[in-house]
Enzyme design. Structure first.
Site, short mmCIF file in Angstrom:
data_model
loop_
_atom_site.label_atom_id
_atom_site.label_comp_id
_atom_site.label_asym_id
_atom_site.label_seq_id
_atom_site.Cartn_x
_atom_site.Cartn_y
_atom_site.Cartn_z
N GLY A 39 -12.05 -46.98 72.19
CA GLY A 39 -12.68 -48.31 72.05
C GLY A 39 -14.17 -48.16 71.81
CG HIS A 40 -16.63 -46.62 74.88
ND1 HIS A 40 -15.80 -46.06 75.81
CD2 HIS A 40 -17.24 -47.67 75.50
CE1 HIS A 40 -15.91 -46.74 76.96
NE2 HIS A 40 -16.77 -47.71 76.79
CD GLN A 92 -22.24 -53.90 84.53
OE1 GLN A 92 -23.29 -53.82 83.90
NE2 GLN A 92 -21.04 -53.88 83.92
CD GLN A 121 -13.11 -61.24 71.52
OE1 GLN A 121 -14.17 -61.32 70.91
NE2 GLN A 121 -12.67 -62.20 72.32
CB VAL A 151 -9.54 -49.92 70.52
CG1 VAL A 151 -8.73 -48.68 70.15
CG2 VAL A 151 -10.60 -50.20 69.45
P1 AMP Z 1 -17.87 -50.29 79.23
O1 AMP Z 1 -18.27 -48.88 79.02
O2 AMP Z 1 -16.48 -50.46 79.74
O3 AMP Z 1 -18.89 -51.12 79.96
O4 AMP Z 1 -17.80 -50.94 77.79
C1 AMP Z 1 -18.82 -50.76 76.85
C2 AMP Z 1 -18.50 -51.55 75.62
O5 AMP Z 1 -17.24 -51.09 75.10
C3 AMP Z 1 -18.33 -53.05 75.87
O6 AMP Z 1 -18.90 -53.76 74.78
C4 AMP Z 1 -16.83 -53.21 75.91
O7 AMP Z 1 -16.39 -54.49 75.56
C5 AMP Z 1 -16.39 -52.19 74.89
N1 AMP Z 1 -14.99 -51.80 75.09
C6 AMP Z 1 -14.42 -51.34 76.23
N2 AMP Z 1 -13.09 -51.15 76.03
C7 AMP Z 1 -12.83 -51.50 74.75
C8 AMP Z 1 -11.64 -51.54 73.95
N3 AMP Z 1 -10.45 -51.17 74.43
N4 AMP Z 1 -11.76 -51.95 72.68
C9 AMP Z 1 -12.96 -52.34 72.17
N5 AMP Z 1 -14.11 -52.33 72.87
C10 AMP Z 1 -14.04 -51.92 74.14
#
Ligand code: AMP
Length: 287
Positions: free
Chosen positions: A33-34, A58, A145, A173
């Site tokens: 996803g990242h 947070q 999203q 993703v």
């Molecule tokens: P995090 O590291 O979980 O704080 O997420 C960092 C960024 O990655 C945020 O903008 C999340 O929305 C995005 N993100 C996390 N998981 C996914 C995913 N499965 N698909 C798309 N973006 C993601």
């Protein structure tokens, strides 16, 4: 070009340089996803800065801040492979020196849906994102999203505080079986992972109902919010999880939509599977 790892403000300023930059804020433990966010960022600007910071602000007192996965070396490899220019990975003391008083208030929107379960969460998110915007000075920032309310709140902050930054969102993703990728998935046992699939199954069931009944050729009125939520709930009933919420909301405000609502809506779900809290959502069109 070699990846620059900036651990403090001065190094970040040097790494950023001048010219158009896209920022991808993360908490690390990077997954596909990242990677999708980084790829989008590379389309949007010649230089990409990824921030990796597990933001204490947070997390609630009973949440997983101390055990949140930290995998910096592997994350740097991902960033190298994806052509990232710089990673900003500050310590908490670099981001929040002593004496701090002022922070961002997320307003009413920060107290509903996800914000109702995690008081203060969105204040913490918006505060760190605004600080990252000020430190990195990106032209564009990319968010997933997957965290739909977060994305909506960041768009709100940019509008309300007149921030000169473009916000891009990318679709969630998923694993081939539907599970939304999350850094927290690594907490799941095989059984829990199986249980967690009920979340995406519920969202897809609702999506299918909305698409079938809303199709113009069906000639019928689309299924309304109550039926759509019932279709999702049917998939969750009996699953061994503790549901926090299943809501159908306006994508911009996260207010729950009424029976007569038409247009885009987000069906969002959050649940605890064992000790792991998971969130997911889909975007639907109600007609
Ligand atoms: P995090 O590291 O979980 O704080 O997420 C960092 C960024 O990655 C945020 O903008 C999340 O929305 C995005 N993100 C996390 N998981 C996914 C995913 N499965 N698909 C798309 N973006 C993601």
């Amino acid at each position: 070009m070699e990846l620059i790892v900036a651990r403090n403000r001065a190094d970040l300023v040097k790494a950023r340089g001048e010219g158009r930059v896209a920022l991808v804020p993360t908490m690390g433990a990077l997954h596909e996803g990242h990677r999708a966010l980084i790829r989008e960022a590379r389309e949007l600007a010649p230089r990409v800065v990824v921030s990796i910071f597990v933001n204490p602000l947070q997390f609630g007192p009973a949440e997983d801040f101390s055990r949140y996965p930290r995998t910096l070396e592997a994350d740097l490899d991902v960033c190298r492979a994806e052509g990232v220019r710089a990673v900003f990975t500050p310590q908490a003391a670099e981001m929040y020196p002593p004496g701090r008083q002022v922070s961002v208030s997320s307003g009413h929107m920060g107290t509903i849906v996800e914000g109702a379960v995690r008081p203060g969460h969105f204040d913490g998110v918006l505060t760190v994102v605004l600080k990252l915007f000020n430190l990195v000075r990106p032209d564009v920032a990319v968010f997933g999203q997957k965290d739909a309310q977060q994305l909506a709140m960041i768009r709100r902050m940019v509008a309300d505080l007149d921030l000169p930054i473009e916000i891009a969102g990318i679709p969630t993703v998923r694993e081939p079986d539907g599970l939304a990728l999350s850094s927290r998935n690594r907490y799941l046992s095989p059984d829990e992972r199986h249980t967690a699939l009920a979340l995406s199954r519920a969202l897809f069931a609702a999506e299918t109902l909305a698409a079938e009944t809303g199709a113009p050729e069906s000639g019928a009125a689309g299924a309304g919010p109550a039926r759509i939520k019932a279709a999702a709930r049917a998939e969750l009933d009996g699953a061994d999880l503790a549901l926090d919420y299943l809501v159908l909301v306006d994508p911009a405000t996260f207010a729950e939509v009424g029976e007569s609502y038409t247009g885009e809506a987000i069906l969002a779900v959050a649940a605890k599977v064992g000790g792991t809290r998971l969130i997911d959502n889909v975007v639907l069109r109600l007609s």
